[in-house]
Scaffold this active site. Structure first.
Site, short mmCIF file in Angstrom:
data_model
loop_
_atom_site.label_atom_id
_atom_site.label_comp_id
_atom_site.label_asym_id
_atom_site.label_seq_id
_atom_site.Cartn_x
_atom_site.Cartn_y
_atom_site.Cartn_z
CG ASP A 151 -1.89 1.14 1.26
OD1 ASP A 151 -1.46 2.26 1.58
OD2 ASP A 151 -3.08 0.93 0.99
CB ALA A 179 -3.15 1.97 -2.09
CG ASP A 180 -3.60 -2.79 0.49
OD1 ASP A 180 -3.26 -3.11 -0.66
OD2 ASP A 180 -2.85 -2.94 1.47
CG ASN A 181 -9.22 -0.26 3.00
OD1 ASN A 181 -9.74 -1.32 3.28
ND2 ASN A 181 -8.45 0.38 3.85
#
Length: 368
Positions: A151, A179-181
């Site tokens: 991320d 970024a991951d979410n």
């Protein structure tokens, strides 16, 4: 449209009966997940919250997030099933193919070489289920290699960190895995779009592309007007004025004035001094004067008091809260999932009350 409906759908006999009243909108959708930590598991948890049957296909040692903490794992994996498979063995591959034959979709969150090595692409799995939707969630794209793409690395590489922080200060990162979410949300959307089409196929989502997409108007300004992205004090918006954080007599207030009606109401309530601020164009041209006048006015009261005064007037404003304060203020957002207190689904569907199950034990629903 029900899973598999549309052109090329499987025979109706292969599907579950129509869900009972009150069932989730994704009841009957069967999704497999292969991956670790956050982006992929978050995507499939959102689907599970909406009624899909999600089965985690975990390696012998389990999803790496199991090593972080029980609550961490639960926050990304409630309501799922777990099958432990060693995909390096023929037995593990055979069991995977059995699961694939009964699934509508497979979401994989691994590096590209591992996705191909374990046979987790549509091309490899099509002989077992030509209607299968395969989603590859990677850092840089399936053809971009295996460079690490965590991320924070992606936020640095896509301009997010450079845009965050105060002018002249170091680049900063937000305090959560944005970024991951964001990539997880996008992957869930891509999966559902292809399922609704009624066709199998390969879907690709990369963290890089998602974060560049989320810089929409910033990127457009640079690409079309040559406007260099820049940071402004207190996180100020690049177009709207005043739209930023302001200090008050106690605490900080987020104020977001996006049109002239908001400004007129706010200025009257706060008794802002100054002339010539009536239109957004004037406020943008005289940003420093506006910010100075607003800062002076807001110093007369606390952030909490300003929120209480401005909310009834429909002026967009909120006192800056800590996460514990925010959770206390929104108790309806917290749910019980098998003994874990977690933030529930952000999607509310009329007539459907999600039943949040516990996170699965490793291999709780089978192994090979």
């Amino acid at each position: 449209m029900r899973p598999g409906a549309g052109q090329g759908a499987r025979p109706a006999a292969e599907h579950d009966a129509q869900p009972a009243a009150g069932a989730g909108p994704l009841a009957g959708l069967r999704v497999l997940e292969v991956g670790h930590i956050l982006a992929g598991p978050y995507a499939t948890m959102l689907l599970a919250d909406l009624g899909a049957e999600v089965t985690k296909v975990e390696p012998p040692g389990g999803d790496l997030s199991r090593q972080v903490s029980d609550s961490y794992f639960a926050s990304l994996n409630r309501g799922k099933r777990s099958v432990r498979l060693d995909l390096t063995t023929q037995e593990g591959q055979d069991r995977l193919h059995e699961l694939v034959r009964e699934a509508h979709a497979l979401l994989v969150n691994l590096k590209p070489s591992a996705i191909r090595r374990f046979g987790l692409t549509y091309e490899a799995l099509r002989p077992h289920n030509e209607r299968l939707v395969c989603v590859a969630l990677t850092g840089w794209g399936m053809d971009a290699g295996d460079e690490p793409a965590f991320d924070y690395v992606v936020q640095a590489a896509t301009g997010i960190a450079a845009l965050t922080g105060e002018p002249g200060g170091p680049p900063l990162l937000p305090g959560y895995s944005s970024a991951d979410n964001s990539a997880g949300l996008t992957a869930a959307l891509g999966l559902l779009a292809q399922v609704v089409s009624g066709r199998g196929g390969q879907v690709e989502v990369s963290l890089r592309d998602v974060m560049l997409s989320q810089l929409n108007y910033r990127a457009a300004a640079w690409l079309n007007e040559g406007t260099e992205p820049r940071r402004l004090l207190h996180g100020a918006h690049s177009y709207y004025v005043p739209a930023q954080l302001f200090p008050t007599a106690e605490g900080h207030l987020a104020l977001f004035i996006t049109h002239d009606g908001f400004w007129q109401t706010f200025a009257a309530e706060a008794k802002v001094e100054g002339e010539g601020f009536a239109t957004m164009a004037e406020r943008a041209a005289r940003r420093e004067e506006v910010v100075t006048a607003v800062t002076r006015a807001l110093a007369a009261d606390t952030a909490a008091a300003w929120e209480a005064r401005l909310r009834p007037l429909r002026v967009p404003a909120a006192a800056v809260r800590t996460l514990p304060e925010a959770l206390t203020a929104a108790p309806e957002a917290v749910v019980d999932a098998g003994g874990f207190r977690l933030v529930g689904s952000p999607i509310r569907v009329t007539g459907y009350d999600p039943s949040y199950g516990p996170p699965p034990g490793l291999g709780e629903h089978g192994s090979a």
